[in-house]
Design an enzyme around this catalytic site. Structure first.
Site, PDB file in Angstrom:
ATOM      1  N   LYS A 284       0.826  -1.199   0.000  1.00  0.00           N
ATOM      2  CA  LYS A 284       0.000   0.000   0.000  1.00  0.00           C
ATOM      3  C   LYS A 284       0.870   1.262   0.000  1.00  0.00           C
ATOM      4  CE  LYS A 284      -3.819  -1.945   2.741  1.00  0.00           C
ATOM      5  NZ  LYS A 284      -4.923  -1.679   1.804  1.00  0.00           N
ATOM      6  N   ARG A 358     -10.674 -11.268   1.607  1.00  0.00           N
ATOM      7  CA  ARG A 358     -11.534 -12.305   1.030  1.00  0.00           C
ATOM      8  C   ARG A 358     -10.872 -13.683   1.096  1.00  0.00           C
ATOM      9  NH1 ARG A 358     -11.551  -8.953  -4.438  1.00  0.00           N
ATOM     10  NH2 ARG A 358     -11.261  -7.376  -2.810  1.00  0.00           N
TER      11      ARG A 358
END
Length: 502
Positions: A284, A358
């Site tokens: 990130k 996920r």
């Protein structure tokens, strides 16, 4: 903070502060365009018009306040006037705005006790029990603080403690039940906030597991913790792929509360517990990366909701399943292009290691199926795309069962912890197509929150399932940076309504 329900006369209430409302409608005071609520009217009569004389100084904006001191004929030390807006527009949002304004004034005032006559105000079609719940939750939220890691917390931001709050109503069973429920929800919400606010060097997967054990001891819950070896033996390849780059051991926490008969199928709550998310190899940007400590907010909300339900002895069976780990870069970290086999046996091509939530959830959802749940709800700070779609007001809702979605939406309105349902159509599955595995873990930028939910849907075909994307609602940034504790109120109201308690 201690709450009680006691019938009181506003002019005779012996309290540090009596809080009453004022509508902006033209009423007794036509000059200033204000209408006193019944409690305010009684104080005005006792003081021979002192409140009406002061109305010109009360701004009309909902939540604005005006403090009056040492009024003759009133037992309380101070009277706080709170603007409610127009009576015809007075709904849940306006009630909460008025509560926030009152709470802010009480914080600044430093009164030790208060009588909150705002709770009497009629709020659209809501029953008084709703007012009670919102009053408790609103005040507890306003006075929550996280300063245990500051060396001089009081000097940094002094907030006097409001010790006692009286809700001036008749103590009827529904209201007493609402009060007990609200205090339990506030306790659970505070737990979720504190876990979210803790730094990632303290709130590790092991820390979350220890918190689950503490809850189990306190409320006599069932608890089990799966370690890395257990996950390897089961074949949780997706969850293990996320934790490969971290020195912190992963945990799969299972916490069980049984408040109903053993024959009643449990409600399963599955919470994403990434205690820090660097994005892994798909690193990130540095800006605001510190906020990725909040990526375990789904896990915190599950622990908070179970604490609340156990604390009020709710008539329902609940199992919490929390996959928790860090997502870090490193020589052992999973790479974009790696293919893993999930607990379900399906294979996933990991095209972006920053789509890690996920991956841990899919194995946890498959694991939750072994409890034969009546329904499964997962909670996750899953996608920035959901923030773009819905901002910071509504939580994203996806479901494979419309009745379940309707239940959650109704519970969200009830708790004023609102959701917005998003589509989960089969056409979105095409974006997850992979040339090398059964499917990929991302589907491109278009509809990012939807394709993330579509990924999870592949692991939930065997049961009724809903997914809550709380990426925009679980915490605040900027000057008010910190966990919100959402969606604990929603989860608890959903569980109670699901069990037949309105």
């Amino acid at each position: 903070m201690e709450f009680s329900i006691t019938a009181l006369s506003p002019e005779a209430a012996k309290a540090g502060c009596v809080v009453v409302g004022v509508y902006s409608d033209k009423g007794q005071d036509k000059e200033h365009g204000k209408e006193l609520t019944p409690p305010a009217r009684r104080i005005d009569q006792a003081t021979r018009g002192a409140l009406r004389k002061a109305l010109a100084d009360l701004p009309a904006k909902t939540g604005s306040t005006l403090l009056l001191r040492d009024l003759p004929g009133v037992a309380a030390e101070r009277v706080l006037l709170v603007a409610l807006g127009a009576r015809k527009d007075f709904g849940p949002a306006q009630f909460r705005d008025a509560l926030r304004g009152a709470a802010a004034a009480l914080r600044e005032l430093g009164a030790k006790d208060a009588a909150l006559f705002l709770v009497e105000a009629k709020v659209a079609s809501q029953p008084l029990a709703w007012n009670v719940r919102q009053a408790v939750l609103g005040l507890r939220d306003a006075f929550y603080r996280f300063d245990q890691l500051k060396t001089k917390p009081q000097a940094a931001a002094p907030i006097p403690a409001l010790q006692r709050v009286v809700l001036p109503l008749s103590a009827k069973p529904p209201l007493s039940q609402a009060l007990a429920e609200a205090q339990a929800i506030a306790d659970g919400t505070d737990l979720a906030k504190t876990l979210g606010n803790l730094p990632p060097n303290i709130c590790t997967p092991t820390y979350l597991a220890d918190e689950a054990k503490k809850l189990a001891r306190q409320f006599k819950l069932g608890v089990s913790i799966l370690e890395r070896a257990d996950m390897q033996k089961l074949g949780m390849g997706a969850l293990l792929a996320v934790t490969n780059g971290s020195h912190q051991p992963p945990k799969l926490i299972v916490l069980r509360y049984n408040g109903a008969a053993k024959t009643v199928k449990p409600l399963a709550l599955v919470g994403k517990g990434i205690t820090f998310d660097t994005g892994g190899i798909s690193l990130k940007p540095a800006g605001e990366m510190d906020e990725m400590k909040f990526d375990m907010s789904g896990a915190g909300s599950v622990l908070g909701a179970i604490r609340a339900l156990a604390g009020m002895k709710a008539p329902i069976n609940v199992v919490g399943v929390i996959p928790t780990c860090e997502n870090m870069p490193g020589g052992q970290a999973t790479r974009p292009g790696d293919i893993v086999t999930t607990l379900s046996g399906q294979t996933v091509e990991i095209l972006n290691t920053d789509a890690e939530g996920r991956l841990i959830l899919c194995d946890a959802l498959e694991y939750a199926a072994r409890f034969n749940p009546e329904a499964v709800v997962d909670i996750a700070t899953l996608t920035g795309a959901c923030v773009i779609a819905l901002g910071h007001i509504a939580t994203g809702l996806f479901a494979n069962d419309q009745k379940l979605a309707d239940e959650i939406r109704a519970a969200g309105e009830d708790a004023f912890d609102r959701v917005w349902q998003m589509p989960l159509w089969e056409e979105y599955q095409e974006q997850l197509r992979s040339n090398f595995a059964d499917f990929a873990n991302i589907g491109g930028r278009p509809g990012g929150a939807i394709t993330a939910a579509s990924f999870l849907a592949r692991f939930t075909r065997k049961f009724r399932w809903a997914h809550l994307d709380v990426a925009g609602t679980a915490w605040k940034s900027g000057r008010e940076k910190g966990s919100t504790g959402r969606p604990v109120p929603l989860l608890v109201r959903f569980a109670l309504r699901h069990a037949g308690r309105k």
